[in-house]
Write a protein that holds these residues in place. Structure first.
Motif, PDB file in Angstrom:
ATOM      1  N   ALA A  96      57.038  67.638  62.268  1.00 58.80           N
ATOM      2  CA  ALA A  96      58.166  67.418  61.326  1.00 58.80           C
ATOM      3  C   ALA A  96      57.668  67.153  59.870  1.00 58.80           C
ATOM      4  O   ALA A  96      56.195  66.713  59.838  1.00 58.80           O
ATOM      5  CB  ALA A  96      58.381  65.762  61.786  1.00 58.80           C
ATOM      6  N   GLU A  97      58.337  67.533  58.918  1.00 52.77           N
ATOM      7  CA  GLU A  97      58.064  67.344  57.635  1.00 52.77           C
ATOM      8  C   GLU A  97      59.289  66.552  56.819  1.00 52.77           C
ATOM      9  O   GLU A  97      60.203  67.318  56.497  1.00 52.77           O
ATOM     10  CB  GLU A  97      57.680  68.907  57.098  1.00 52.77           C
ATOM     11  N   GLY A  98      59.216  65.548  56.735  1.00 49.14           N
ATOM     12  CA  GLY A  98      60.142  64.660  56.240  1.00 49.14           C
ATOM     13  C   GLY A  98      61.519  64.610  57.020  1.00 49.14           C
ATOM     14  O   GLY A  98      61.469  64.174  58.243  1.00 49.14           O
ATOM     15  N   HIS A  99      62.494  65.180  56.998  1.00 45.27           N
ATOM     16  CA  HIS A  99      63.833  65.226  57.390  1.00 45.27           C
ATOM     17  C   HIS A  99      64.063  66.434  58.305  1.00 45.27           C
ATOM     18  O   HIS A  99      65.106  66.743  58.762  1.00 45.27           O
ATOM     19  CB  HIS A  99      65.037  64.966  56.601  1.00 45.27           C
ATOM     20  N   THR A 111      67.056  69.998  61.042  1.00 41.48           N
ATOM     21  CA  THR A 111      67.246  69.100  60.072  1.00 41.48           C
ATOM     22  C   THR A 111      67.860  67.621  60.716  1.00 41.48           C
ATOM     23  O   THR A 111      68.747  67.634  61.743  1.00 41.48           O
ATOM     24  CB  THR A 111      68.552  69.162  58.945  1.00 41.48           C
ATOM     25  N   THR A 112      67.311  66.435  60.557  1.00 42.61           N
ATOM     26  CA  THR A 112      67.280  65.011  61.345  1.00 42.61           C
ATOM     27  C   THR A 112      67.634  64.142  59.936  1.00 42.61           C
ATOM     28  O   THR A 112      67.261  64.314  58.939  1.00 42.61           O
ATOM     29  CB  THR A 112      66.271  64.800  61.964  1.00 42.61           C
ATOM     30  N   THR A 113      67.898  62.843  60.599  1.00 40.99           N
ATOM     31  CA  THR A 113      67.986  61.837  59.694  1.00 40.99           C
ATOM     32  C   THR A 113      66.766  60.929  59.429  1.00 40.99           C
ATOM     33  O   THR A 113      66.487  60.249  58.618  1.00 40.99           O
ATOM     34  CB  THR A 113      69.049  60.668  59.945  1.00 40.99           C
ATOM     35  N   GLU A 114      65.977  61.190  60.785  1.00 45.87           N
ATOM     36  CA  GLU A 114      64.649  60.307  60.629  1.00 45.87           C
ATOM     37  C   GLU A 114      63.556  61.070  59.545  1.00 45.87           C
ATOM     38  O   GLU A 114      63.621  62.175  59.464  1.00 45.87           O
ATOM     39  CB  GLU A 114      64.004  60.331  61.847  1.00 45.87           C
ATOM     40  N   ASP A 115      62.790  60.152  59.002  1.00 46.62           N
ATOM     41  CA  ASP A 115      61.875  60.962  58.115  1.00 46.62           C
ATOM     42  C   ASP A 115      60.656  60.674  58.992  1.00 46.62           C
ATOM     43  O   ASP A 115      59.833  59.643  58.776  1.00 46.62           O
ATOM     44  CB  ASP A 115      61.646  60.003  56.795  1.00 46.62           C
ATOM     45  N   THR A 162      56.619  62.591  60.053  1.00 51.93           N
ATOM     46  CA  THR A 162      55.361  63.776  59.677  1.00 51.93           C
ATOM     47  C   THR A 162      54.543  63.758  60.947  1.00 51.93           C
ATOM     48  O   THR A 162      54.039  62.752  61.376  1.00 51.93           O
ATOM     49  CB  THR A 162      54.512  63.085  58.392  1.00 51.93           C
TER      50      THR A 162
END
Length: 363
Positions: free
Chosen positions: A257-260, A271-275, A277
């Protein structure tokens, strides 16, 4: 036969050492090794889930004393059962095919346990009559097993196991022999009886619905080891292996994960809504996927992949499409939608998923 693991297992919530079940089950057979830690407090219902050959049945047999441990330990209410023979353990077992004595009535089947524990014939039959009444089978006390329906036989087997007042109740695929309609009714009855049971119950099943409805805690076993355990709702929302994802009906991917966005280990980014790393899983249900024959231009979905239909099958009242290509995934759609898209193996489609319909969580 199957096998299990404990290296990744944590204690069941509420378990207290010396009260309830405290076990590490190690069984080695040839190249297979089962190594599973199970801890449960009185009143807990634990379900063992896993594919064929994972170790579930081996674990159950080890708890019953039918398969000897080659390592680890088994304690129940503080007492070691490592060397206790099966017939001397405070354990009740409900087998998949029930194993009722065909020549005995339902009443005498249930009375068998108390008789083996030293009760007089009259006392044993009186206890059996009370258990059959609790199971709603008082009118069938004189019936032999061949005269009972599948659901009735299952309840007699449960009454027989409970009549010995076990401190550990083992259920091996207890609903597998029932048809769909009977299963629904008996599952609800079994849940009620397990809720009233004051000791530890361990259930082995292939059916995720049985596990979700009957158990307080799921322990998932693959290749003789525990791969995930927790409350049914947690496991359903956060699957950590492909087997579990398929069990709960989700598309599951692993990446970084890198941001969203989660960049998959092998494939595109999602692409996701969670943020987040770092290492992460991302999942979404097949029903979140929308399919198009041509590349969509007006879709608001943040995720778009070019795929090919590898197969189609009926899934409940819908059609499930197995897709390969940029992102292998499963998609659910109605029969009308499948017909309008003229879906067939080999067809090219575009798949979209909105970021809000994905769920990302740390790996």
């Amino acid at each position: 036969m199957t096998h299990i693991d404990s290296a990744t297992a944590g204690p069941v919530s509420g378990a207290v050492r010396g009260d309830g079940l405290d076990a590490r089950l190690v069984v080695e057979r040839g190249s297979f090794r089962l190594d599973v830690a199970l801890t449960a407090a009185p009143g807990d219902v634990v379900a063992l889930l896993g594919p064929n050959g994972a170790g579930k049945t081996t674990a159950l047999r080890a708890l019953a004393g039918l398969t000897p441990l080659t390592g680890g330990h088994l304690r129940l209410d503080g007492d070691s059962l490592d060397r206790t023979p099966p017939e001397s353990r405070p354990v009740g077992v409900v087998f998949q095919d029930y194993l009722l004595f065909p020549h005995l009535s339902a009443l005498d089947n249930v009375a068998f346990g108390p008789r083996c524990q030293g009760a007089s014939k009259a006392d044993a039959r009186a206890q059996a009559a009370q258990w059959l009444d609790r199971m709603g089978l008082a009118d069938h006390a004189g019936a032999r097993p061949r005269r009972l329906s599948g659901g009735q036989a299952q309840r007699v087997a449960l009454a027989r196991a409970l009549a010995t007042r076990p401190r550990l109740l083992l259920l091996d695929e207890p609903l597998a022999a029932l048809d769909a309609r009977t299963r629904l009714d008996v599952r609800a009855q079994l849940r009620r009886h397990l809720t009233e049971f004051e000791a530890v119950a361990v259930l082995v099943t292939h059916d995720p619905l049985d596990a979700m409805v009957l158990a307080d805690r799921l322990v998932v076993i693959e290749h003789g080891r525990i791969v995930q355990e927790g409350a049914p709702s947690d496991i359903a929302r956060h699957p950590r292996t492909d087997y579990i994802a398929q069990l709960v009906g989700l598309n599951l991917y692993k990446g970084r994960a890198e941001g969203h966005a989660v960049r998959l280990d092998a494939g595109p980014a999602i692409t996701t809504t969670e943020d987040l790393t770092g290492p992460a899983f991302v999942a979404f249900p097949p029903g979140a996927v929308t399919l198009y024959r041509d590349r969509p231009t007006g879709s608001s979905a943040r995720n778009l992949w070019r795929c090919e239909v590898a197969g189609l099958e009926t899934h409940g009242d819908q059609i499930r499409a197995d897709l390969t290509g940029e992102l292998p995934l499963a998609a659910d759609l109605t029969t009308v939608a499948a017909a309008e898209l003229d879906l067939q193996p080999g067809a090219t489609v575009w798949a979209t998923v909105k970021a809000a319909q994905t769920h990302a969580y740390p790996a």
